[in-house]
Design an enzyme around this catalytic site. Structure first.
Site, PDB file in Angstrom:
ATOM      1  N   GLU A  27       0.784  -1.167  -0.305  1.00  0.00           N
ATOM      2  CA  GLU A  27       0.021  -0.198   0.265  1.00  0.00           C
ATOM      3  C   GLU A  27       0.852   1.295  -0.063  1.00  0.00           C
ATOM      4  OE1 GLU A  27      -3.685   2.098   2.261  1.00  0.00           O
ATOM      5  OE2 GLU A  27      -2.925   0.007   3.469  1.00  0.00           O
ATOM      6  N   ASN A 172     -12.280  -0.610  -0.468  1.00  0.00           N
ATOM      7  CA  ASN A 172     -11.404  -1.297   0.435  1.00  0.00           C
ATOM      8  C   ASN A 172     -12.244  -0.961   1.427  1.00  0.00           C
ATOM      9  OD1 ASN A 172      -8.796  -2.325   2.063  1.00  0.00           O
ATOM     10  ND2 ASN A 172      -9.622  -0.316   2.639  1.00  0.00           N
ATOM     11  N   GLU A 173     -12.338  -2.224   2.258  1.00  0.00           N
ATOM     12  CA  GLU A 173     -13.099  -1.121   4.180  1.00  0.00           C
ATOM     13  C   GLU A 173     -13.944  -0.434   3.683  1.00  0.00           C
ATOM     14  OE1 GLU A 173     -10.113  -1.262   6.905  1.00  0.00           O
ATOM     15  OE2 GLU A 173      -9.333  -3.282   6.506  1.00  0.00           O
ATOM     16  N   TYR A 244      -6.308  -8.201  12.034  1.00  0.00           N
ATOM     17  CA  TYR A 244      -5.037  -8.231  12.632  1.00  0.00           C
ATOM     18  C   TYR A 244      -5.470  -8.605  13.916  1.00  0.00           C
ATOM     19  CZ  TYR A 244      -4.058  -5.247   8.287  1.00  0.00           C
ATOM     20  OH  TYR A 244      -4.151  -5.046   7.640  1.00  0.00           O
ATOM     21  N   GLU A 292      -5.975  -9.434   4.589  1.00  0.00           N
ATOM     22  CA  GLU A 292      -5.847  -8.463   5.277  1.00  0.00           C
ATOM     23  C   GLU A 292      -5.417  -8.910   6.364  1.00  0.00           C
ATOM     24  OE1 GLU A 292      -6.218  -4.391   6.105  1.00  0.00           O
ATOM     25  OE2 GLU A 292      -6.695  -3.933   4.229  1.00  0.00           O
TER      26      GLU A 292
END
Length: 501
Positions: A27, A172-173, A244, A292
């Protein structure tokens, strides 16, 4: 000493190995691109400004598919800014990370970098501030051979052959309030469906990824997947997952069991996707792109104020330095992805260089491996053929977050064509070595080729700029195989890999 017994039946096949499970993520964030993969003044830099020492480490890591250019960054990105003569490219503000973007690296340069590393480019399109037109334009620029305005522009810019990008992320998200242009599940499902339908009108062989939840703790988790897929099911091929993990409050026991949360996440998303499949009476199955996943000390970064209003180029952001414990958890997360590979058919370790990454660099200086580099690289190198889910008999231990967790986790692979196989194991115990006996009869394993472990008496030991080789792989001692039974002792807080011929 605690004992464990593992059986690996040949019938317990999860799926043939798809090497996209070993993907990563680049990114435009912090020093991932500028000062990471790209540093024109570095002694190893090529004509594009890419560090070749980093290229070699990426190849050693075994990263396959590379998701690009974001991430949060993509929701404000104008891809046209990154093509054409470099001295004419505009500088823009990146609202996601409050930095300046020089656009010196764009799709053309990054596609050439992917060729250097032997990786597959996985492209994300901006559905935050842009939409269908921009996505179709980028698709034409990247993939159409020639003879149209945008494909001819690519040829003029030096890329005669199209890039042939197969996987495309539809934003994205988009469920996250931090995302530029975030929206409700209903609104996103509609734009994702319309964009996907238009892109497949251009090329029906594309593989499209709809945004799933940004995490299993999101208040809309589950409902988001259901609503999005009710709109887009017949137009997309994947739903994404992002997760995460970090140690919180010194609770190492819970941290070492983080993969239980990933297992829950996968099962919940599969259930939502299959619910929509049956509701729509579809013959199609949606797979998961876990594009991710990593260790990220997000709490510390949010408290640090490192994302500020200075608007500088490539500031140092999210540069976590990883410990042995972090690497063991990462290895266990990868085991979980493999054990669910029948539905998780693509994944991206986020990210690749400097930013929460297995590879670190210093300007003008060295590039080195973080502790998390090792379980990923060894698994990517040894895993071949089919994935097998073992049966594991072992004691459990108590965690404050996940309840009781097994002390040992494992997965195996077997390649019938070459006769090679491998077992990957984790010992979650903080204090005890564990004797493990593994029935490898069905693997036809007779000779141990390699036996490696990542373990240290100091579970918080790290590789730093000052000591870049403090943590590394060690031989796993005392491993033997006799009449179809492998015996091994796993050190506490360890990740291990054993391969056979």
């Amino acid at each position: 000493m605690t004992h464990a017994r593992i059986v690996i039946p040949r019938s317990a096949v999860v799926a043939p190995l798809n090497r996209r499970i070993f993907g990563s993520f680049v990114e435009h964030l912090g020093r991932c691109v500028y000062g990471g993969i790209h540093e024109p003044d570095h002694p190893t830099a090529n004509e594009d400004g890419f560090r070749l020492d980093v290229v070699e480490l990426v190849k050693e890591l075994g990263a396959t598919t590379i998701r690009y250019p974001g991430g949060n960054f993509v929701s404000g990105y104008r891809w046209e800014d990154g093509v054409g003569p470099r001295d004419q490219r505009p500088v823009r503000r990146d609202l996601a990370w409050h930095a300046l973007e020089s656009n010196q690296v764009g799709i053309d340069e990054f596609a050439r970098w992917c060729k250097l590393t032997g990786s597959e480019l996985m492209m994300a399109v901006n559905l935050g501030t842009r939409g269908i037109d921009s996505a179709l334009d980028l698709l034409e620029y990247a993939n159409h051979p020639s003879g149209t305005a945008l494909s001819d522009q690519r040829v003029t810019n030096g890329a005669v052959e199209p890039y042939g990008i197969r996987m495309w992320c539809l934003g994205n998200e988009m469920d996250g309030p931090w995302q530029t242009g975030y929206m409700s599940a209903d609104a996103y499902g509609q734009i994702a469906a319309r964009t996907a339908q238009a892109m497949k009108a251009a090329d029906r062989t594309l593989e499209l990824v709809a945004c799933g939840s940004s995490g299993s703790s999101m208040p809309t988790f589950g409902d988001w997947e259901r609503i999005v897929l009710e709109h887009a099911y017949e137009h997309v091929d994947y739903i994404s997952c992002h997760a995460y993990y970090q140690e919180r409050g010194g609770d190492l026991d819970s941290y070492l069991a983080s993969s239980l949360n990933m297992e829950y996440f996968i099962q919940a998303v599969v259930a939502a996707a299959d619910h929509v499949k049956h509701k729509l009476r579809s013959d199609k199955t949606i797979n998961l792109s876990f594009d991710e996943w990593n260790i990220w000390y997000l709490d510390e970064h949010q408290a640090s104020g490192e994302v500020d209003d200075q608007w500088t180029y490539a500031p140092r952001q999210l540069e976590d330095v990883y410990s042995v414990a972090d690497a063991v958890v990462l290895g266990n997360l990868l085991i979980t992805l493999l054990k669910n590979h029948d539905r998780v058919t693509a994944a991206s370790l986020a990210q690749l260089v400097n930013v929460i990454a297995p590879i670190r660099t210093e300007p003008g200086g060295a590039a080195w491996r973080q502790s998390t580099f090792f379980p990923f690289s060894v698994t990517a190198r040894l895993a071949r053929g089919e994935i097998l889910r073992p049966t594991i008999e072992v004691d459990t231990y108590e965690t404050s977050v996940y309840g009781r967790a097994p002390l040992v986790d494992a997965v195996a692979t077997m390649d019938v064509e070459t006769g090679s196989s491998a077992v990957f194991l984790v010992n979650r115990s903080r204090t005890e070595s564990i004797d493990v006996s593994i029935d490898v009869t069905d693997l036809e394993a007779t000779t141990i080729a390699e036996a490696l472990t990542l373990h240290d008496d100091d579970v918080y030991a790290k590789n730093t700029f000052e000591d870049q080789n403090r943590v590394g792989l060690k031989p796993l001692d005392g491993v033997s195989v006799d009449e179809g039974t492998l015996t091994v002792t796993l050190p506490p807080v360890s990740w291990s890999a054993i391969s056979f011929t």
